[in-house]
Design an enzyme around this catalytic site. Structure first.
Site, PDB file in Angstrom:
ATOM      1  N   GLY A   1      97.667  27.449 -26.095  1.00  0.00           N
ATOM      2  CA  GLY A   1      99.042  27.783 -25.754  1.00  0.00           C
ATOM      3  C   GLY A   1      99.022  28.162 -24.307  1.00  0.00           C
ATOM      4  N   CYS A   2      99.611  27.349 -23.445  1.00  0.00           N
ATOM      5  CA  CYS A   2      99.302  27.560 -22.039  1.00  0.00           C
ATOM      6  C   CYS A   2     100.094  28.696 -21.427  1.00  0.00           C
ATOM      7  CB  CYS A   2      99.461  26.268 -21.249  1.00  0.00           C
ATOM      8  SG  CYS A   2     101.141  25.699 -21.205  1.00  0.00           S
ATOM      9  N   GLN A   3     101.110  29.210 -22.129  1.00  0.00           N
ATOM     10  CA  GLN A   3     101.854  30.335 -21.568  1.00  0.00           C
ATOM     11  C   GLN A   3     101.184  31.665 -21.899  1.00  0.00           C
ATOM     12  OE1 GLN A   3     104.699  31.181 -19.876  1.00  0.00           O
ATOM     13  NE2 GLN A   3     105.162  29.119 -19.194  1.00  0.00           N
TER      14      GLN A   3
ATOM     15  N   ARG B   1     107.297  24.141 -21.372  1.00  0.00           N
ATOM     16  CA  ARG B   1     106.682  25.377 -20.890  1.00  0.00           C
ATOM     17  C   ARG B   1     107.609  26.353 -20.192  1.00  0.00           C
ATOM     18  NH1 ARG B   1     103.257  21.643 -18.884  1.00  0.00           N
ATOM     19  NH2 ARG B   1     104.318  22.122 -16.960  1.00  0.00           N
TER      20      ARG B   1
ATOM     21  N   ALA C   1     104.888  27.084 -26.184  1.00  0.00           N
ATOM     22  CA  ALA C   1     103.515  27.046 -25.706  1.00  0.00           C
ATOM     23  C   ALA C   1     102.934  28.449 -25.626  1.00  0.00           C
ATOM     24  CB  ALA C   1     103.440  26.352 -24.342  1.00  0.00           C
TER      25      ALA C   1
END
Ligand code: PLP
Ligand code: PLP
Lengths: 409, 137, 409, 137
Positions: free
Chosen positions: B51-53, C59, B119
């Site tokens: 989860g890139c956040q 995102r 994310a």
């Protein structure tokens, strides 16, 4: 107006979305580095084209095909003018900055790079100007070299000089860093590269909406950007390439429009710019982009730059007064981007709560993981401004940011 | 142990007390702060949920057919939501975990946080929790 | 209505351009194979998105970024449903058919094809399904093999069978020929290829607007098409790829969104579908495409097919009555495309004069030079219909065509 | 020999006689039909002017500072326009050819045929004619 040379009321009325409410608050759109908003003339032009004039272009002898071709090709002329390019055929339409860079990187991997050659990028690049070169190096056996950065978020120019040698076959650098806002001294880089005859690709995604680019004065060999960051539609990009280079490189994609003659034994390619434009292009997008360029030239990049410089100064000063807040990227040459971290707090939390006040900022690594790694952080909160933003919006943002920090502490 | 349904109802009730989003988020943040810190030994690459956040770590343990989850996140709001999910799904039977509809998330107005677009790792975390339960049926 | 099951008046009012006048005549748009017109809901959705909800997607934690992501990803779901694909992540958004085919061809050149391998295409292909494979063969050392065609404009299936052998690493065939309208028996091709475990790519550019595609029933490994030929926006394409294949192939372009972790030493790639979607996608285009798909499903492909079959029959009969006129492509399985030549007359002349009557046909080689070479002609006049066309339009076209032929004789 | 300006004026006058596009095109088609057929020996790859819709062949000859053009096209309308261009530019001095504004094309309403988008070879033909004249200055 108090803020700037430009009539901000008038301008804000051109961007209908700025009147939207989000979570009960008027939208404060500070995510301009991710993508700018569009003046309504852009969507109107697109809708009008689809509803009243649509057709596929190129080679049609019927009315709307001709009209569409004319309109499409006129935008090529506008882009040429916008960049002050020398030749019309140096302007290639792509689907975006990322596609433009991949095109060059892949053609270089095939036509130029050899085992033992070097490609130079920097630590400040967006992933779109890193990964294509990693892939090109993998394909060709060339080696990727990275110009270091400094703690103020600038390129390490002495490091750059050390990397210069005649194995370097291309240098790819962004004009303005999307994560930090730093305006890189690409003039210096280009002139030093020229001295060694090394071509330079500039990733201008973050530059074109903020400063005047004169490609002939710059002397860059390639310059890439996206329409959607320049008040235009999504799905449209530009690759400027010096004629000699575009002539030397072979096509990237094969298909309709890019050929002269197709035989199973041998296919010959069309002239520039079509050689690099395979398939039906984003006709409506390009026509919409023409409107965006017209709009920008009416406002003038000079006015935009001034307005944004004012916003940047104002916001930087205000944010600097918040304890525990640290701005990442403090070059004295910056576009209107402020990235910051607040001691101990996660950007995701800050962004989520600001959104409750209708404030749109971006949080995370901004597709620049190496920069985050350099600072040893997982991400930043990034507020990025455009000329339609106001100091009142900044005041509101700063006030709510303080509240949010309190909530999270 | 209360059933998943009961705990969900309990949480919904708690959230009904809040007049505005700020109270709600303050509560979630508090939950995040209160969640027992996951021991560093568990913060492994294996336990990391992508989860890139924001990042989430999750470990699971099966004790006599009752599954215990331990989790953590580097973002407070995510961690608060993690703590709710752990509270609902921990110490339950595998089948109950697999079947859990987790409607409370929508009811208390946190659905956006559970969108795959966020994310933030939460969606993947739930998937992992259910997969672990499934494997321990 | 007399013509079809569908309410043609209602439908024509959805396409505003059909009311336009060209050279004093009501537009007769018979260039649908080049690109279809758009119902006004498509441009309205695009304009609404730009004016009221725009933001970059993926995102972002702020409202409009989430909303846009949701809308964008919902269209992926629509496409999955439209094709009856098994997995959502098998749907990749590209900029068009040409880009989709180039993606697969280039990945195959790098990851699959070896010197001595073979790639099979056909004589009936659009340049966009020829040139990428020529380039892939050049890169990999594989050999290009071409299935022959017959004088009726069909694939030579016995020739196909002869070409099958275990050196063949991919077969790339169009579903419907854009130049002739032939509906190829891809079921047969796929099943014979399957028997040898050879993957098949279908260029569906001309099929999706005319017939129902059930990708699971078909069993194709890749299926490519463009939104602009399916009543949607320009700059949007789809690549369907079987999950196993998309997982096996490495990324095509590098950049934002397609990565998991970027390090200068090593970059790891994101999961499907993002692995193949580098950079900011054509967000507004995809959202507009969603509206087009919705529109199509309301009308239903079955109704469209019926209406078009009627138009094709009607026009074929009428045109056959004109002396010296020869239809090229006379398969009994055809989409609503009629290509023809008139003895001794140049298509360019015919198209130019028809345009004076407001009739839009396409003339030339239609990006299928090998087909023209087969027939030993420089080009054809192509009239291609869509469900919003009428038999009255065909009557007018046939009348004027006769007049034009007289002028040129 | 009449000057380029004179011939252009003559052509404009001829076209003024026409009431509608049909008469105009009929005339152009007739011109196309009447244009002396280019001997096959000149229809070489070298003399071919690119243009994917219709093809144009052009040969040029310099006789004592007066340039003669011979041309042909496979499409009649293109050929008709070719004949007009040959009529205007043939047997003229190189400098006059280089300077020729060729305004008559727009005046008689054929501008669309001269757009680079038409891919009918005419634009390239004019370029070639002027380039030849330039080389023979
Ligand atoms: C059969 C076929 N394949 C491929 C293409 C290329 O599509 P696009 O130009 O949208 O990339 C077309 C469009 O003309 C086509 O008809
Ligand atoms: C510096 C820079 N380069 C490249 C890109 C990629 O642009 P796009 O996503 O439009 O292809 C961006 C956009 O985020 C950027 O900021």
């Amino acid at each position: 107006m108090a803020d700037t040379q430009i009539n901000i009321e008038q301008i804000r009325s051109d961007f209908e979305i700025l009147n939207q409410k989000v979570n009960g608050h008027q939208l404060v759109y500070f995510d301009n580095a991710a993508s700018t908003q569009k003046p309504k003339v852009v969507s109107a032009a697109i809708a009008d084209f689809y509803n009243n004039e649509y057709s596929n272009i190129h080679r049609g002898v019927h009315h709307f095909s001709e009209l569409g071709t004319e309109k499409f090709e006129a935008v090529r002329g506008q882009v040429k003018h916008f960049l002050n390019a020398k030749y019309l055929e140096e302007i290639i339409f792509t689907s975006g900055t990322t596609a433009s860079i991949n095109l060059v990187a892949d053609c270089f991997a095939r036509d130029v790079l050899q085992k033992g050659d070097q490609v130079v990028i920097s630590h400040l690049e967006h992933h779109s100007n890193i990964v294509p070169w990693q892939m090109a190096c993998e394909k060709s056996g060339a080696e990727l070299k990275v110009i270091g950065m400094t703690s103020s978020g600038e390129l390490d120019y002495s490091d750059f000089e050390k990397l210069l040698n005649d194995k370097v076959k291309i240098i790819a650098i962004n004009h303005v860093s999307n994560a930090l806002g730093t305006i890189n001294d690409i003039e210096k880089i280009i002139s030093q590269a020229k001295a060694l005859n090394i071509p330079v690709l500039i990733d201008g995604a973050q530059a074109v909406a903020h400063l005047k680019v004169d490609i002939q004065a710059l002397g860059a060999d390639f310059y890439c950007f996206s329409a959607h960051k320049l008040f235009g539609p999504t799905g449209v990009g530009v690759l400027y390439g010096k004629k000699e280079w575009l002539e030397r490189l072979n096509p990237y994609m094969g298909g309709g429009d890019m050929i002269n003659e197709v035989r199973f034994e041998k296919t010959t390619y069309n002239d520039l710019p079509h050689k690099f434009e395979a398939g039906t292009p984003n006709i409506a997008g390009v026509i919409g982009f023409g409107k965006a360029l017209e709009y920008v030239s009416q406002i003038s990049i000079e006015n935009i730059k001034q307005a944004e410089a004012h916003l940047l100064d104002y916001a930087t000063k205000k944010l600097s007064e918040i304890g525990d807040l640290e701005i990442k990227g403090v070059s004295d040459k910056k576009a209107a981007v402020i990235s910051f971290v607040v001691n101990g707090l996660h950007p995701y939390d800050i962004g989520t709560l600001l959104n409750q006040y209708g404030i749109a900022v971006r949080t995370g690594h901004h597709c620049t993981q190496p920069i985050m790694e350099y600072f040893n952080i997982s991400g930043t909160v990034r507020a990025s401004f455009s000329f339609y933003n106001t100091t009142q919006e900044i005041d509101f943002f700063v006030e709510k940011l303080q509240k949010v920090i309190q909530m999270l502490k | 142990m209360a059933s998943i349904q009961d705990i969900e109802a309990e949480i919904i009730e708690e959230f009904e007390l809040f007049d505005d989003w700020m109270q709600k988020y303050e509560y979630i943040i508090d939950l995040g702060k209160e969640l027992a810190v996951l021991d560093e030994q568990y913060k492994t690459e294996d336990n990391l949920v992508k989860g890139c956040q924001s990042r989430v770590w999750l470990t699971s343990q099966n004790t006599n057919g009752s599954i215990e989850f331990l989790a953590d996140s580097d973002a407070l709001i995510t961690k608060g939501i993690v703590s709710l999910l752990v509270r609902v799904l921990s110490n339950q039977a595998p089948q109950a975990i697999v079947d859990a509809p987790l409607n409370f998330i929508e009811t208390i107005g946190l659905k956006a946080h559970l969108s795959p677009n966020r994310a933030n790792g939460l969606v993947s975390m739930i998937k992992k929790m259910k997969a672990y339960a499934l494997a321990n049926l």
